[in-house]
Scaffold this active site. Structure first.
Site, PDB file in Angstrom:
ATOM      1  N   GLU A 194     -83.154  -5.042 -61.442  1.00 31.84           N
ATOM      2  CA  GLU A 194     -82.086  -4.059 -61.198  1.00 31.84           C
ATOM      3  C   GLU A 194     -82.423  -3.143 -60.021  1.00 31.84           C
ATOM      4  O   GLU A 194     -82.388  -1.921 -60.111  1.00 31.84           O
ATOM      5  CB  GLU A 194     -81.805  -3.252 -62.465  1.00 31.84           C
ATOM      6  CG  GLU A 194     -81.209  -4.104 -63.567  1.00 31.84           C
ATOM      7  CD  GLU A 194     -80.704  -3.311 -64.766  1.00 31.84           C
ATOM      8  OE1 GLU A 194     -79.740  -3.743 -65.404  1.00 31.84           O
ATOM      9  OE2 GLU A 194     -81.299  -2.244 -65.072  1.00 31.84           O
ATOM     10  N   GLU A 292     -78.548 -10.252 -67.352  1.00 32.98           N
ATOM     11  CA  GLU A 292     -78.595  -9.474 -68.592  1.00 32.98           C
ATOM     12  C   GLU A 292     -77.181  -9.225 -69.099  1.00 32.98           C
ATOM     13  O   GLU A 292     -76.314  -8.806 -68.332  1.00 32.98           O
ATOM     14  CB  GLU A 292     -79.258  -8.107 -68.370  1.00 32.98           C
ATOM     15  CG  GLU A 292     -80.719  -8.137 -68.008  1.00 32.98           C
ATOM     16  CD  GLU A 292     -81.296  -6.726 -67.857  1.00 32.98           C
ATOM     17  OE1 GLU A 292     -80.650  -5.759 -68.330  1.00 32.98           O
ATOM     18  OE2 GLU A 292     -82.371  -6.592 -67.263  1.00 32.98           O
TER      19      GLU A 292
END
Length: 429
Positions: A194, A292
């Site tokens: 991320e 995710e």
């Protein structure tokens, strides 16, 4: 689950006409039962899902959970290695996070699974033994790396930028070599987690891109067949992914996969997700995937530590139920499949992060979280992350988003990985 669950029985005649989120429109009749079974799930077939489509699961916390006494079962109620259960449900890829050194000066773990390279090897070997490939997710931090923080590892804190580049390359290559030597079947490597606004302590995109390339170079030199993925989030923010992809291109970053997080209660519509990923794929020739995702099946907390969802102000586009959870996962798969041949697949985040004990025994749970690192963070993480983990350490924040119940039995929604390929209509009983 003892609460009543609505079951929907869809007639085959309306199968092709009903949408996945509109399955209620296909109801022939409604029945109340005490427990939903896997055969009761309605899952519309995902069109365009090829045989190699990734149906993945990130079970990074599993070693810490097992050390804390958690037991997992198969669909027949018998104890079974969770990796075997995942494989039987259609999972074909396992993602595992890797932190550089998630321990304090006395060797106490920061929690979140205490996921160093050795833990990744343990998890990777079990996944490989069950015929699943492995995605090695390097955070390049000693603890959680996400949009809010990309803290440099302690050992790299005082290095010059050039020295940091060298260390990142060396650490990546050595870690991969260790994993491969132990027999782990690595199919993909994430260079960062991320990294939407930072990476390994850097926030300047020119420097971030240089670091990405060091990680990528280490992967290419280790095994040229391993895919290199970069991972970002917040696809709902207008222009974000187009800016990132353009910046990566201008800086000549070498990678194969543009990966996104997508949580339905945070990240906008599925139509937008497909659109922004498809734009990256078409413009820059990259593969795309969701690294995710997850969704709630109950609003109940299992271990006495609060959960990330549901919360006030969040958009919850599906029912909070096992059926709603299965439909949410199925729809994310469809969103990626709709990007075309570039769409690699989807990873479910921490489907097994269940309670180490009931919330009525929270004091005992706290001891287990601290001892084995089976909560999202331990108090020992305060030295490294004082503003977040140091204040809010505790247990699982996603036990109500797991694909296993609080006692380790697989929920019917776990079967969505195999049902999505051909579709599934519930049978009357």
């Amino acid at each position: 689950m003892k609460s009543k669950v609505k079951m929907f029985f869809a007639a085959a005649i309306v199968w092709s006409a009903c949408s996945s989120t509109g399955y209620a429109a296909a109801i022939e009749k409604e029945k109340h039962v005490s427990e939903l079974r896997a055969e009761d799930l309605f899952v519309k077939k995902v069109e365009g899902m090829n045989k190699d489509f990734i149906k993945g699961a990130d079970v990074s916390s599993v070693i810490a959970l097992e050390n804390s006494g958690v037991t997992f079962y198969n669909t027949n109620g018998k104890r079974q290695d969770i990796f075997t259960t995942l494989k039987q449900a259609g999972v074909n890829y396992v993602r595992v996070r890797i932190w550089n050194h998630p321990y304090d000066s006395n060797g106490n773990g920061y929690g979140g699974g205490n996921n160093d390279v050795q833990k990744a090897i343990e998890i990777g070997k079990r996944a490989t033994a069950n015929g699943m490939k492995v995605l090695a997710d390097f955070h390049y931090s000693d603890f959680w790396a996400d949009p809010a923080k990309q803290k440099v590892p302690k050992a790299w804190a005082n290095l010059s930028f050039e020295a940091k580049k060298a260390k990142l390359y060396e650490y990546t290559k050595q870690s991969l070599q260790k994993m491969i030597k132990e027999g782990v079947d690595i199919g993909m490597v994430q260079v960062g987690n991320e990294t939407t606004g930072g990476f390994a302590g850097e926030t300047d995109w020119t420097k971030m891109c240089q670091l990405f390339n060091e990680g990528s170079r280490a992967v290419r030199e280790t095994n040229s067949n391993i895919l290199v993925a970069l991972h970002f989030t917040n696809p709902e923010t207008a222009g974000r992914y187009s800016f990132i992809a353009e910046t990566l291109s201008k800086n000549k970053v070498d990678y194969d996969v543009f990966a996104s997080s997508y949580y339905p209660f945070w990240h906008g519509t599925l139509q937008n997700l497909t659109s922004v990923l498809k734009a990256v794929a078409n413009t820059y020739g990259k593969k795309v995937m969701v690294a995710e995702t997850s969704y709630t099946y109950t609003a109940e907390d299992g271990d006495g530590h609060g959960n990330t969802a549901p919360k006030s102000g969040q958009t919850l586009p599906y029912p909070i139920s096992v059926q709603g959870q299965a439909t949410a996962v199925r729809d994310v798969m469809e969103a990626v499949a709709n990007t075309g041949k570039a769409g690699l697949g989807v990873f479910y985040w921490e489907p097994a992060w269940i309670p180490v004990g009931p919330k009525t025994q929270i004091e005992k749970n706290k001891v287990l979280w601290e001892t084995y690192g089976s909560g999202w963070a331990s108090s020992y993480a305060a030295e490294y992350d004082p503003e977040d983990a140091g204040k809010w350490y505790g247990g699982s924040a996603v036990d109500n988003q797991a694909l296993f119940d609080f006692n380790g039995h697989p929920l019917p929604s776990l079967q969505v990985f195999q049902y999505a390929e051909s579709g599934h209509i519930p049978k009357k009983r």
